[in-house]
Scaffold this motif. Structure first.
Motif, PDB file in Angstrom:
ATOM      1  N   GLN A  79       0.844  -1.182   0.000  1.00  0.00           N
ATOM      2  CA  GLN A  79       0.000   0.000   0.000  1.00  0.00           C
ATOM      3  C   GLN A  79       0.880   1.234   0.000  1.00  0.00           C
ATOM      4  O   GLN A  79       1.830   1.327   0.769  1.00  0.00           O
ATOM      5  CB  GLN A  79      -0.915   0.027   1.226  1.00  0.00           C
ATOM      6  N   GLN A  84      -2.828   4.786   2.337  1.00  0.00           N
ATOM      7  CA  GLN A  84      -3.038   4.599   3.768  1.00  0.00           C
ATOM      8  C   GLN A  84      -3.518   5.881   4.442  1.00  0.00           C
ATOM      9  O   GLN A  84      -4.377   5.843   5.334  1.00  0.00           O
ATOM     10  CB  GLN A  84      -1.744   4.114   4.426  1.00  0.00           C
ATOM     11  N   ALA A 212      -5.769   0.084   6.618  1.00  0.00           N
ATOM     12  CA  ALA A 212      -4.394   0.595   6.646  1.00  0.00           C
ATOM     13  C   ALA A 212      -3.724   0.153   7.946  1.00  0.00           C
ATOM     14  O   ALA A 212      -3.483   0.966   8.843  1.00  0.00           O
ATOM     15  CB  ALA A 212      -4.384   2.113   6.512  1.00  0.00           C
TER      16      ALA A 212
END
Length: 284
Positions: A79, A84, A212
């Motif tokens: 990610q 995030q 996240a």
């Protein structure tokens, strides 16, 4: 053993406190040794240098063992930072941050002055202070285990009640600190409750920023440290005005905010997880 992300939710919730437990062992032992240094050792320059070198070598050894022993977690999909950070747009994430700040501030703000609290109000000698801190550290480990089981079965109850338990324990300590044996028992309970707090806060942030997880971990550490700093400063203001006993007032103010924000965070999380009316009708 498969990674936490591959395990059932209840198993993962019990495994996280096991990891946190090991971190608390290092932290609490370091705190106790640091306080014991001022109580037991002479403040000579040579001894201080040896102590700094010893702690640096110990931390270096722990880092080396971590690199060698702890396995790398497989990354299924990376990610970006931007992806995030989108989690910060959600109000529930900020509520979870506030809950972490106030909860940690209520306990560790008070704990920052705890040795002086015991010596001034309870007339503890050096040996009794050291014993109390060791007892607190051991109970902290127990609290991590208890937190894992409660979060896997009744998370809302654990998170809702914890701030009120902290307030009750601090008030009980204030009233019983002069009775050594009773105070030791209360200190042990205080350690258990404090051991639960870190896991509760990480649970809230993990739920709020579920998409996240790396950001959630970073937010937990930053928020916990921020709460400790704010709680310590607030208790210090009261101590400067009315003495060490007034540290209780600073802690209770943080407890009140923690209790309120915890409930608000849980309500928002529950509303987010509740099915939309259209979906509920379709499933009926």
């Amino acid at each position: 053993m498969p990674p936490l992300s591959k395990q059932p939710p209840k198993t993962a919730l019990c495994a996280v406190p096991a990891i946190t437990l090991k971190l608390f062992v290092v932290i609490i032992r370091a705190i106790n040794r640091q306080k014991a240094r001022y109580l037991w050792l002479f403040a000579s320059k040579w001894q201080s240098t040896v102590q700094v070198v010893f702690f640096a070598a110990t931390n270096g050894l722990v880092l080396l063992l971590t690199i060698v022993i702890v396995p790398s977690m497989p990354v299924t999909h990376g990610q970006s930072y931007g992806t995030q950070l989108k989690a910060l747009k959600r109000s529930v994430v900020w509520l979870a941050i506030g809950a972490t700040i106030f909860t940690n501030g209520s306990t560790f703000g008070f704990f920052s002055y705890f040795a002086d609290f015991m010596q001034t109000l309870g007339h503890f000698d050096a040996a009794q202070v050291s014993l109390a801190l060791c007892l607190y550290g051991g109970a902290n480990i127990v609290g991590n285990v208890v937190a894992g089981r409660l979060l896997a079965t009744r998370p809302k109850l654990a998170i809702t009640l914890t701030p009120w338990l902290v307030g009750a324990i601090i008030l009980t300590l204030y009233g019983t600190i002069a009775q050594i044996f009773t105070a030791m028992v209360v200190i042990a309970v205080f350690g258990i409750i404090n051991g639960m707090i870190g896991n509760n806060c990480q649970y809230l942030l993990g739920k709020a920023a579920h998409d996240a997880p790396d950001l959630a971990n970073g937010l937990f550490l930053s928020s916990a440290n921020c709460g400790t700093a704010i709680g310590t400063a607030l208790c210090g203001i009261f101590i400067g005005a009315w003495g060490i006993a007034a540290s209780v007032l600073g802690a209770l103010i943080m407890v009140a905010f923690a209790a309120a924000v915890n409930v608000m965070t849980l309500k928002v999380l529950a509303a987010r997880e509740r099915p939309a009316p259209e979906l509920a009708q379709a499933m009926a």
